[in-house]
Design a protein around this motif. Structure first.
Motif, PDB file in Angstrom:
ATOM      1  N   LYS A 176       0.830  -1.206   0.000  1.00  0.00           N
ATOM      2  CA  LYS A 176       0.000   0.000   0.000  1.00  0.00           C
ATOM      3  C   LYS A 176       0.868   1.261   0.000  1.00  0.00           C
ATOM      4  O   LYS A 176       0.483   2.301  -0.542  1.00  0.00           O
ATOM      5  CB  LYS A 176      -0.920  -0.003   1.223  1.00  0.00           C
ATOM      6  CG  LYS A 176      -1.987   1.078   1.208  1.00  0.00           C
ATOM      7  CD  LYS A 176      -2.788   1.086   2.501  1.00  0.00           C
ATOM      8  CE  LYS A 176      -3.542  -0.213   2.726  1.00  0.00           C
ATOM      9  NZ  LYS A 176      -4.412  -0.148   3.934  1.00  0.00           N
ATOM     10  N   GLU A 177       2.064   1.166   0.590  1.00  0.00           N
ATOM     11  CA  GLU A 177       2.969   2.317   0.629  1.00  0.00           C
ATOM     12  C   GLU A 177       3.492   2.658  -0.764  1.00  0.00           C
ATOM     13  O   GLU A 177       3.781   3.808  -1.067  1.00  0.00           O
ATOM     14  CB  GLU A 177       4.146   2.025   1.564  1.00  0.00           C
ATOM     15  CG  GLU A 177       3.743   1.803   3.016  1.00  0.00           C
ATOM     16  CD  GLU A 177       4.927   1.411   3.881  1.00  0.00           C
ATOM     17  OE1 GLU A 177       6.056   1.326   3.341  1.00  0.00           O
ATOM     18  OE2 GLU A 177       4.727   1.193   5.091  1.00  0.00           O
ATOM     19  N   GLY A 178       3.651   1.626  -1.608  1.00  0.00           N
ATOM     20  CA  GLY A 178       4.097   1.835  -2.980  1.00  0.00           C
ATOM     21  C   GLY A 178       5.607   1.916  -3.124  1.00  0.00           C
ATOM     22  O   GLY A 178       6.347   2.112  -2.155  1.00  0.00           O
ATOM     23  N   GLY A 179       6.075   1.729  -4.365  1.00  0.00           N
ATOM     24  CA  GLY A 179       7.483   1.913  -4.677  1.00  0.00           C
ATOM     25  C   GLY A 179       8.417   0.840  -4.166  1.00  0.00           C
ATOM     26  O   GLY A 179       9.624   1.061  -4.055  1.00  0.00           O
ATOM     27  N   LYS A 180       7.906  -0.330  -3.861  1.00  0.00           N
ATOM     28  CA  LYS A 180       8.734  -1.394  -3.304  1.00  0.00           C
ATOM     29  C   LYS A 180       8.976  -2.509  -4.323  1.00  0.00           C
ATOM     30  O   LYS A 180       8.272  -2.641  -5.322  1.00  0.00           O
ATOM     31  CB  LYS A 180       8.057  -1.998  -2.068  1.00  0.00           C
ATOM     32  CG  LYS A 180       7.838  -1.028  -0.917  1.00  0.00           C
ATOM     33  CD  LYS A 180       9.138  -0.651  -0.257  1.00  0.00           C
ATOM     34  CE  LYS A 180       8.927   0.028   1.090  1.00  0.00           C
ATOM     35  NZ  LYS A 180       8.128   1.250   1.028  1.00  0.00           N
ATOM     36  N   LYS A 181       9.999  -3.300  -4.035  1.00  0.00           N
ATOM     37  CA  LYS A 181      10.245  -4.566  -4.733  1.00  0.00           C
ATOM     38  C   LYS A 181      10.212  -5.641  -3.654  1.00  0.00           C
ATOM     39  O   LYS A 181      11.138  -5.749  -2.859  1.00  0.00           O
ATOM     40  CB  LYS A 181      11.593  -4.541  -5.457  1.00  0.00           C
ATOM     41  CG  LYS A 181      11.676  -3.521  -6.582  1.00  0.00           C
ATOM     42  CD  LYS A 181      12.969  -3.649  -7.367  1.00  0.00           C
ATOM     43  CE  LYS A 181      14.179  -3.260  -6.533  1.00  0.00           C
ATOM     44  NZ  LYS A 181      15.440  -3.313  -7.326  1.00  0.00           N
ATOM     45  N   ILE A 182       9.143  -6.417  -3.647  1.00  0.00           N
ATOM     46  CA  ILE A 182       8.855  -7.270  -2.499  1.00  0.00           C
ATOM     47  C   ILE A 182       9.050  -8.745  -2.837  1.00  0.00           C
ATOM     48  O   ILE A 182       8.642  -9.217  -3.902  1.00  0.00           O
ATOM     49  CB  ILE A 182       7.404  -7.045  -2.017  1.00  0.00           C
ATOM     50  CG1 ILE A 182       7.177  -5.560  -1.699  1.00  0.00           C
ATOM     51  CG2 ILE A 182       7.098  -7.896  -0.795  1.00  0.00           C
ATOM     52  CD1 ILE A 182       5.729  -5.206  -1.413  1.00  0.00           C
ATOM     53  N   GLY A 183       9.668  -9.453  -1.918  1.00  0.00           N
ATOM     54  CA  GLY A 183       9.744 -10.909  -1.971  1.00  0.00           C
ATOM     55  C   GLY A 183       9.052 -11.463  -0.743  1.00  0.00           C
ATOM     56  O   GLY A 183       9.024 -10.817   0.310  1.00  0.00           O
ATOM     57  N   ALA A 184       8.475 -12.648  -0.854  1.00  0.00           N
ATOM     58  CA  ALA A 184       7.738 -13.216   0.273  1.00  0.00           C
ATOM     59  C   ALA A 184       8.028 -14.703   0.401  1.00  0.00           C
ATOM     60  O   ALA A 184       8.121 -15.417  -0.598  1.00  0.00           O
ATOM     61  CB  ALA A 184       6.238 -12.993   0.093  1.00  0.00           C
ATOM     62  N   VAL A 185       8.185 -15.144   1.642  1.00  0.00           N
ATOM     63  CA  VAL A 185       8.283 -16.574   1.952  1.00  0.00           C
ATOM     64  C   VAL A 185       6.948 -16.963   2.571  1.00  0.00           C
ATOM     65  O   VAL A 185       6.561 -16.419   3.612  1.00  0.00           O
ATOM     66  CB  VAL A 185       9.445 -16.865   2.916  1.00  0.00           C
ATOM     67  CG1 VAL A 185       9.501 -18.354   3.249  1.00  0.00           C
ATOM     68  CG2 VAL A 185      10.769 -16.416   2.299  1.00  0.00           C
ATOM     69  N   ASP A 207      -1.674  -1.939  -8.957  1.00  0.00           N
ATOM     70  CA  ASP A 207      -0.332  -1.387  -8.763  1.00  0.00           C
ATOM     71  C   ASP A 207       0.364  -2.005  -7.556  1.00  0.00           C
ATOM     72  O   ASP A 207       1.592  -2.044  -7.483  1.00  0.00           O
ATOM     73  CB  ASP A 207      -0.392   0.131  -8.616  1.00  0.00           C
ATOM     74  CG  ASP A 207      -1.232   0.577  -7.431  1.00  0.00           C
ATOM     75  OD1 ASP A 207      -2.175  -0.162  -7.067  1.00  0.00           O
ATOM     76  OD2 ASP A 207      -0.958   1.654  -6.865  1.00  0.00           O
ATOM     77  N   ARG A 208      -0.406  -2.519  -6.617  1.00  0.00           N
ATOM     78  CA  ARG A 208       0.203  -3.133  -5.426  1.00  0.00           C
ATOM     79  C   ARG A 208       0.876  -4.456  -5.783  1.00  0.00           C
ATOM     80  O   ARG A 208       2.010  -4.715  -5.388  1.00  0.00           O
ATOM     81  CB  ARG A 208      -0.854  -3.353  -4.348  1.00  0.00           C
ATOM     82  CG  ARG A 208      -1.518  -2.073  -3.864  1.00  0.00           C
ATOM     83  CD  ARG A 208      -2.416  -2.349  -2.679  1.00  0.00           C
ATOM     84  NE  ARG A 208      -3.236  -1.190  -2.337  1.00  0.00           N
ATOM     85  CZ  ARG A 208      -4.075  -1.148  -1.311  1.00  0.00           C
ATOM     86  NH1 ARG A 208      -4.201  -2.203  -0.520  1.00  0.00           N
ATOM     87  NH2 ARG A 208      -4.789  -0.058  -1.070  1.00  0.00           N
ATOM     88  N   ILE A 209       0.179  -5.287  -6.525  1.00  0.00           N
ATOM     89  CA  ILE A 209       0.737  -6.604  -6.817  1.00  0.00           C
ATOM     90  C   ILE A 209       1.907  -6.509  -7.787  1.00  0.00           C
ATOM     91  O   ILE A 209       2.767  -7.401  -7.827  1.00  0.00           O
ATOM     92  CB  ILE A 209      -0.358  -7.558  -7.349  1.00  0.00           C
ATOM     93  CG1 ILE A 209       0.123  -9.012  -7.297  1.00  0.00           C
ATOM     94  CG2 ILE A 209      -0.779  -7.179  -8.756  1.00  0.00           C
ATOM     95  CD1 ILE A 209       0.506  -9.505  -5.923  1.00  0.00           C
ATOM     96  N   ASP A 210       1.995  -5.433  -8.552  1.00  0.00           N
ATOM     97  CA  ASP A 210       3.140  -5.256  -9.446  1.00  0.00           C
ATOM     98  C   ASP A 210       4.448  -5.125  -8.670  1.00  0.00           C
ATOM     99  O   ASP A 210       5.531  -5.287  -9.240  1.00  0.00           O
ATOM    100  CB  ASP A 210       2.945  -4.027 -10.333  1.00  0.00           C
ATOM    101  CG  ASP A 210       1.947  -4.278 -11.458  1.00  0.00           C
ATOM    102  OD1 ASP A 210       1.686  -5.458 -11.765  1.00  0.00           O
ATOM    103  OD2 ASP A 210       1.430  -3.292 -12.022  1.00  0.00           O
TER     104      ASP A 210
END
Length: 387
Positions: A176-185, A207-210
């Motif tokens: 929701k904050e935006g501008g991230k590159k997120i990885g998840a376990v 745009d969040r899931i991108d």
């Protein structure tokens, strides 16, 4: 009209009211957190999802992303993976390996071989991601989602928790904050929630899931209810004394508690009563909607050797590139996969699918009503007729 009689390519999205009826009230909720932090109306509390306020949206992200609302799994797999890689038992497979961290200090702090820790750390160090969604220890065995941006913080969170952590709620908060590159376990149900987001059924959240760049899935037979698990363990030891847990292969039929006073073996006959009810209806053992899936290994030398290694399924080009990079940098060690290991994993995965289908049919008393699963699914349909 039953939902599966509609167009499978465009399953109807509904709202919170239907989510409550079809998932929460039906005891299918996995606690994954996919419906949390989309709006102020849902929250995670003591491994349960609670509805704080009613919502009158006709189409909500809470319903669209829930892994226990109807999903066209076959279409979703073909969208996200190379159809040539799809295996009916375990999903997409580009490669199958036995691996472990090359660093003894990582293996010592990890649940088994430390492969997931090594891969998510490498992704952070290489800039593939800038934030990792992991599971934090929490208090009294109640885990919670954590957003980590420091590689050292990843290494502290390598142990399995066995109680569900609402990691997708943390993903939603960070995205929701935006501008991230997120990885998840994540666990299998959480991986499916992220996959449903990737399909972008609602423009509001596209745009969040991108921002999601990597998903590492963990093999999962079931998770434990925090309330039931702690009630069981308090009869045996103070919770503060517990330093870790593990479940060896099925022939041992135990949960191992590692405590400050030594190791305690708890029969799975006792532990089974603490399994989260929704897990008995889950058809996914190997986190099929991930870039890579990681689980404990099985070796002919026995459990003492096997518990230091991981089975790894590479599912996407992104996952393949990351594993190759870890190998090139000498961060992972590999050994030859024993003959028959993949076949055994397929059999175990099919077993979980059959159990889920059998339990759903017992509940509905109708072989054509599998609730959130499609009775005409090309994988699950034939299994259902024999389950």
């Amino acid at each position: 009209m039953h939902v599966w009689e509609e167009n499978r390519m465009d399953l109807k999205i509904m709202g919170q009211k239907e989510l409550q009826k079809e998932v929460k009230d039906a005891y299918f909720c996995t606690g994954c957190g996919a419906c949390v932090n989309l709006c102020p109306y849902q929250a995670s509390y003591k491994d349960q999802i609670v509805m704080l306020h009613s919502c009158d949206l006709k189409e909500g992200g809470c319903y669209a992303f829930c892994p226990r609302t109807p999903t066209d799994l076959e279409t979703l797999k073909k969208r996200l993976f190379d159809p040539r890689d799809l295996m009916p038992e375990i999903g997409a497979v580009k490669g199958f390996y036995l691996a472990r961290s090359a660093a003894p200090e990582i293996r010592a702090k990890a649940q088994h071989g430390g492969t997931a820790t090594t891969l998510i750390t490498l992704a952070l160090q290489e800039g593939i991601i800038d934030t990792a969604i992991l599971t934090d220890e929490g208090e009294n065995l109640l885990p919670e989602g954590a957003a980590v941006q420091d590689p050292a913080g990843i290494k502290k969170r390598g142990k399995s928790k066995f109680v569900v952590s609402p990691n997708i709620a943390e993903f939603n908060r960070i995205a929701k904050e935006g501008g991230k590159k997120i990885g998840a376990v994540v666990t299998p149900c959480q991986a499916l929630a992220l996959a449903k987001m990737r399909a972008k059924p609602l423009k509001t959240y596209a745009d969040r899931i991108d921002q999601l760049k990597l998903v590492i899935g963990l093999f999962c037979g079931w998770a434990l209810s925090w309330k039931n698990l702690t009630a069981l363990l308090r009869k045996k030891i103070e919770l503060a004394e517990i330093e870790g847990m593990d479940i060896p292969p099925s022939k041992y039929h135990i949960l191992k508690l590692f405590t400050k006073k030594g190791t305690i073996d708890v029969s799975l006959d006792e532990v089974t009563s603490a399994v989260r009810g929704a897990c008995w209806y889950c058809p996914d053992l190997t986190a099929e909607f991930s870039d890579l899936s990681v689980g404990s290994a099985r070796l002919p030398e026995g459990w003492e050797e096997a518990k230091g290694w991981n089975q790894v399924i590479v599912r996407t080009a992104q996952g393949e590139q990351l594993l190759d990079l870890a190998k090139k940098k000498g961060l992972l060690e590999f050994r030859e996969v024993p003959e028959g290991n993949l076949a055994k994993l397929k059999t175990a995965s099919l077993g979980k699918k059959k159990t889920a289908l059998k339990n759903l049919k017992i509940r509905s008393r109708d072989p054509k009503n599998l609730y959130f699963l499609d009775p005409e699914d090309p994988v699950l349909g034939p299994l259902s007729s024999g389950a």
